[in-house]
Scaffold this active site. Structure first.
Site, PDB file in Angstrom:
ATOM      1  N   LEU A 194       0.867  -1.179   0.000  1.00  0.00           N
ATOM      2  CA  LEU A 194       0.000   0.000   0.000  1.00  0.00           C
ATOM      3  C   LEU A 194       0.908   1.234   0.000  1.00  0.00           C
ATOM      4  O   LEU A 194       1.194   1.828   1.036  1.00  0.00           O
ATOM      5  CB  LEU A 194      -0.920  -0.026   1.214  1.00  0.00           C
ATOM      6  CG  LEU A 194      -2.118   0.924   1.198  1.00  0.00           C
ATOM      7  CD1 LEU A 194      -3.007   0.679  -0.019  1.00  0.00           C
ATOM      8  CD2 LEU A 194      -2.923   0.775   2.476  1.00  0.00           C
ATOM      9  N   HIS A 195       1.354   1.628  -1.184  1.00  0.00           N
ATOM     10  CA  HIS A 195       2.438   2.595  -1.329  1.00  0.00           C
ATOM     11  C   HIS A 195       2.113   3.997  -0.792  1.00  0.00           C
ATOM     12  O   HIS A 195       2.778   4.508   0.109  1.00  0.00           O
ATOM     13  CB  HIS A 195       2.822   2.728  -2.805  1.00  0.00           C
ATOM     14  CG  HIS A 195       3.156   1.449  -3.492  1.00  0.00           C
ATOM     15  ND1 HIS A 195       4.356   0.792  -3.315  1.00  0.00           N
ATOM     16  CD2 HIS A 195       2.440   0.701  -4.372  1.00  0.00           C
ATOM     17  CE1 HIS A 195       4.379  -0.295  -4.051  1.00  0.00           C
ATOM     18  NE2 HIS A 195       3.230  -0.377  -4.715  1.00  0.00           N
ATOM     19  N   ASP A 196       1.131   4.650  -1.389  1.00  0.00           N
ATOM     20  CA  ASP A 196       0.983   6.092  -1.243  1.00  0.00           C
ATOM     21  C   ASP A 196       0.580   6.584   0.139  1.00  0.00           C
ATOM     22  O   ASP A 196       0.973   7.690   0.530  1.00  0.00           O
ATOM     23  CB  ASP A 196       0.000   6.616  -2.297  1.00  0.00           C
ATOM     24  CG  ASP A 196       0.554   6.516  -3.704  1.00  0.00           C
ATOM     25  OD1 ASP A 196       1.793   6.537  -3.852  1.00  0.00           O
ATOM     26  OD2 ASP A 196      -0.235   6.408  -4.654  1.00  0.00           O
TER      27      ASP A 196
END
Length: 311
Positions: A240-242
């Site tokens: 879940l990058h951002d």
């Protein structure tokens, strides 16, 4: 004091998660969402930003469309990850509030100039085209920004769109080079951190159990989003990058890292978009970014789920 932020983004399911986390956090004042082409083309990213705001009950926040292609290259998109719409996984709709008429770059410049010095933080979740364009058109804003916190790059982890490059930097490496050379205070959330923040089945079940509209929508998006990385990496869930960008503003104690020199490869076709991070300080080049290296993943998801429950 609430920190004033502009979220520059290319939604994307994980971008939507970052927007939700910001909207749910009273420590932050979201001035606007500025959309850039990236995960999907600009017409879709600006529409997606408005959809997420409406899901969260915040259609009052303006959305400005920005640059529709990188500075010097053709646009590369990521529908193979995010789906045709960028927010695949839920039933989408036409949001009631239209996007603003002005250009995102003009909004960024005008807002930074009109606010007190060091009052605005830019949260960059996609390619850095809008921000680099603003810095080129108005170099004076570099000295007025509080900080740019960005998701992008990698060092020991390598890349996710090529062996050497992370997607956001790969799409517009020239823009990234401008931002990293700008002198603005930078914080970088690389794949080395975001790949430790996995949307496991247990975490997604906790999120869905919150039961409100944003949580149910996000759980649906993640069920689609994670399938690509699960197949690619063989993991339980996808990274879940951002939202790590927003989590940094709220809970920097969840992260460790160090000041580094970061250079962007713009010439080689083999390593285009690589972030050359001098983690071990072997070059003697001055540091230009704080590069996160680790994260308390359980603490991150506790924060994310608790905040989404507030929406």
């Amino acid at each position: 004091m609430r920190r004033k932020i502009i979220i520059d983004t290319d939604p994307g399911q994980d971008d939507a998660a970052a927007i939700m986390l910001a909207l749910a956090s009273p420590e932050l004042h979201v001035l606007a969402i500025t959309a850039v082409a990236g995960n999907v083309p600009l017409a879709r990213t600006s529409l997606n930003a408005s959809i997420v705001l409406e899901i969260c009950g915040r259609p009052d926040i303006p959305v400005y469309a920005g640059c529709e292609r990188p500075l010097r290259r053709q646009l590369v998109t990521a529908e193979h990850v995010h789906g045709k719409t960028g927010l695949d996984g839920i039933e989408l709709f036409e949001p009631a509030v239209a996007r603003q008429a002005g250009h995102a770059v003009d909004f960024i410049i005008d807002t930074i100039r009109s606010e007190p010095e060091a009052a605005v933080t830019l949260c960059a979740l996609g390619p850095l085209t809008n921000i680099a364009t603003a810095l080129e058109f108005a170099p004076d804003i570099a000295g007025r920004l509080a900080e740019i916190v960005l998701m992008g790059g990698g060092y020991f982890e390598g890349g996710n769109i090529t062996p050497a490059a992370e997607f956001n930097i790969f799409v517009d490496p020239e823009a990234a080079a401008i931002v990293f050379a700008s002198g603005v205070k930078l914080t970088m959330m690389p794949l080395d951190v975001t790949h430790k923040v996995l949307t496991t089945a247990a975490r997604c079940a906790r999120l869905r159990s919150v039961g409100n509209r944003p949580a149910i929508a996000m759980a649906g998006m993640l069920a689609f989003f994670e399938r690509f990385d699960e197949e690619k990496y063989g993991t339980d869930g996808g990274p879940l990058h951002d939202p790590t960008v927003i989590a940094w503003l709220l809970r920097p104690d969840l992260f460790t890292g160090r000041q580094c020199n970061v250079e962007i490869e713009t010439v080689s076709e083999l390593t285009r978009g690589a972030t050359v991070v001098d983690w071990w300080r072997v070059t003697g080049r001055p540091a230009n970014a704080f590069v996160a290296g680790d994260i308390d993943a359980d603490g991150f998801f506790d924060l994310f789920i608790e905040r989404v429950a507030r929406l």
